[in-house]
Scaffold this motif. Structure first.
Motif, PDB file in Angstrom:
ATOM      1  N   ILE A 205       0.884  -1.264  -0.125  1.00 51.54           N
ATOM      2  CA  ILE A 205       0.014  -0.004   0.029  1.00 51.54           C
ATOM      3  C   ILE A 205       0.817   1.381  -0.007  1.00 51.54           C
ATOM      4  O   ILE A 205       0.494   1.997  -0.694  1.00 51.54           O
ATOM      5  N   MET A 206       1.997   1.236   0.688  1.00 54.04           N
ATOM      6  CA  MET A 206       2.762   2.275   0.934  1.00 54.04           C
ATOM      7  C   MET A 206       3.391   2.691  -0.278  1.00 54.04           C
ATOM      8  O   MET A 206       3.504   4.015  -0.753  1.00 54.04           O
ATOM      9  N   ASP A 207       3.665   1.776  -1.183  1.00 55.38           N
ATOM     10  CA  ASP A 207       3.969   2.016  -2.589  1.00 55.38           C
ATOM     11  C   ASP A 207       3.350   2.761  -3.423  1.00 55.38           C
ATOM     12  O   ASP A 207       3.659   3.419  -4.502  1.00 55.38           O
ATOM     13  N   GLN A 208       1.841   2.748  -3.089  1.00 57.44           N
ATOM     14  CA  GLN A 208       1.055   3.454  -3.994  1.00 57.44           C
ATOM     15  C   GLN A 208       0.523   4.958  -3.361  1.00 57.44           C
ATOM     16  O   GLN A 208      -0.150   5.734  -4.090  1.00 57.44           O
ATOM     17  N   ILE A 209       1.221   5.286  -2.263  1.00 53.56           N
ATOM     18  CA  ILE A 209       0.669   6.690  -1.724  1.00 53.56           C
ATOM     19  C   ILE A 209       2.100   7.634  -2.199  1.00 53.56           C
ATOM     20  O   ILE A 209       3.231   7.342  -1.565  1.00 53.56           O
ATOM     21  N   PRO A 210       1.944   8.388  -2.735  1.00 54.26           N
ATOM     22  CA  PRO A 210       2.938   9.470  -3.020  1.00 54.26           C
ATOM     23  C   PRO A 210       3.476  10.266  -1.697  1.00 54.26           C
ATOM     24  O   PRO A 210       4.891  10.547  -1.768  1.00 54.26           O
ATOM     25  N   ALA A 211       2.727  10.426  -0.652  1.00 53.71           N
ATOM     26  CA  ALA A 211       3.451  10.721   0.469  1.00 53.71           C
ATOM     27  C   ALA A 211       4.201  10.044   1.076  1.00 53.71           C
ATOM     28  O   ALA A 211       4.750  10.202   2.191  1.00 53.71           O
ATOM     29  N   LYS A 212       4.027   8.586   0.824  1.00 51.51           N
ATOM     30  CA  LYS A 212       4.996   7.676   1.432  1.00 51.51           C
ATOM     31  C   LYS A 212       4.661   7.548   3.043  1.00 51.51           C
ATOM     32  O   LYS A 212       5.798   7.250   3.747  1.00 51.51           O
ATOM     33  N   ARG A 213       3.565   7.579   3.513  1.00 50.63           N
ATOM     34  CA  ARG A 213       3.214   7.195   4.643  1.00 50.63           C
ATOM     35  C   ARG A 213       1.723   6.966   4.757  1.00 50.63           C
ATOM     36  O   ARG A 213       0.960   7.524   3.891  1.00 50.63           O
ATOM     37  N   PHE A 214       1.245   6.153   5.829  1.00 47.04           N
ATOM     38  CA  PHE A 214       0.008   6.214   6.265  1.00 47.04           C
ATOM     39  C   PHE A 214      -0.649   7.358   6.754  1.00 47.04           C
ATOM     40  O   PHE A 214       0.360   8.035   7.473  1.00 47.04           O
ATOM     41  N   GLY A 215      -1.660   7.803   6.820  1.00 49.76           N
ATOM     42  CA  GLY A 215      -2.290   8.915   7.353  1.00 49.76           C
ATOM     43  C   GLY A 215      -2.532   8.705   8.867  1.00 49.76           C
ATOM     44  O   GLY A 215      -2.675   7.495   9.272  1.00 49.76           O
TER      45      GLY A 215
END
Length: 249
Positions: A205-215
């Motif tokens: 999932i992290m690889d799909q988030i441009p912010a590179k973190r969970f909220g």
């Protein structure tokens, strides 16, 4: 801060994660708060975290009679309701071939049917003005594998935010939605995965988030406070996407 002073609020699924953090922020902003939950352990933990001033109701989010009972108890305790945050939900992820009717019906009941009938039951209780915020999901927009039923129920909530807005604005009730991306909450621990599988899923999932973190739950709660407050009085039928850029890929 005092953005919700003299307002009354109900948060479904308010004993953990985003719901609990939103309850904390609502209390800090001056609201009188009621929350719902089902798990006795998290109910007691929430009671300890929020203090005696918060009304805690044990209720099944997918049961229609429970929604009517919630409305009755809220009216009895508060007289009227200014804010509803529909947060209770189940996240059941399965490949298409693994679904059965019972699982499908449970997801629809908790994530879509219950919220609809809770809003219906609360119509005589809502003040004028009032704010309803529906907690949906970015899954309704990104086509993630194994999320078919979950995403469909959340897409239904996004649709309700629009249609109920058109129907209820004449009563002074605004309806809006927040659509979180991956958030660090106990939700993932309820998926029945091993620790290794959870880590692998989180990495993917992290690889799909441009912010590179969970909220963080607080980041969603702050958005809900805004939509619940008079600061957003001209915001009607909107969806606020809070996903670290995930849906932009």
């Amino acid at each position: 801060m005092t953005r919700l002073t003299n307002k009354t609020a109900l948060i479904t699924g308010g004993t953990s994660g985003i719901g609990l953090e939103t309850a904390r922020q609502f209390v800090a902003e001056g609201a009188r708060v009621a929350i719902t939950g089902t798990n006795p352990a998290t109910i007691e933990a929430a009671r300890a975290a929020l203090g005696p001033g918060v009304l805690i109701l044990q209720a099944d989010a997918g049961n229609i009679a429970s929604q009517q009972d919630i409305a009755r108890q809220v009216q009895q305790a508060f007289g009227k309701l200014d804010i509803l945050f529909v947060n209770a939900g189940v996240a059941d992820f399965r490949p298409v071939e693994a679904w059965d009717e019972a699982g499908f019906d449970r997801s629809v009941a908790v994530n879509l049917k219950g919220p609809f009938f809770l809003v219906q039951a609360l119509l005589p209780v809502f003040g004028n003005p009032a704010s309803v915020v529906l907690n949906t999901s970015i899954n309704a927009r990104i086509g993630m594998p194994n999320s078919s039923v979950y995403a469909a129920t959340k897409a239904g909530l996004i649709s309700l935010a629009r249609t109920l807005s058109g129907e209820l604005i004449g009563r002074g009730i605004r309806v809006n939605a927040v659509s979180p991306g991956p958030i660090s909450t106990p939700l993932y621990g309820k998926l029945g995965l091993s620790e290794a599988d959870l880590k692998a899923m989180a990495s993917g999932i992290m690889d799909q988030i441009p912010a590179k973190r969970f909220g963080q739950p607080s980041e969603i709660a702050k958005a809900v406070v805004f939509l619940a407050s008079d600061e957003s009085a001209f915001t009607v039928g909107s969806e606020l996407i809070i996903d670290g850029g995930m849906s932009n890929l």
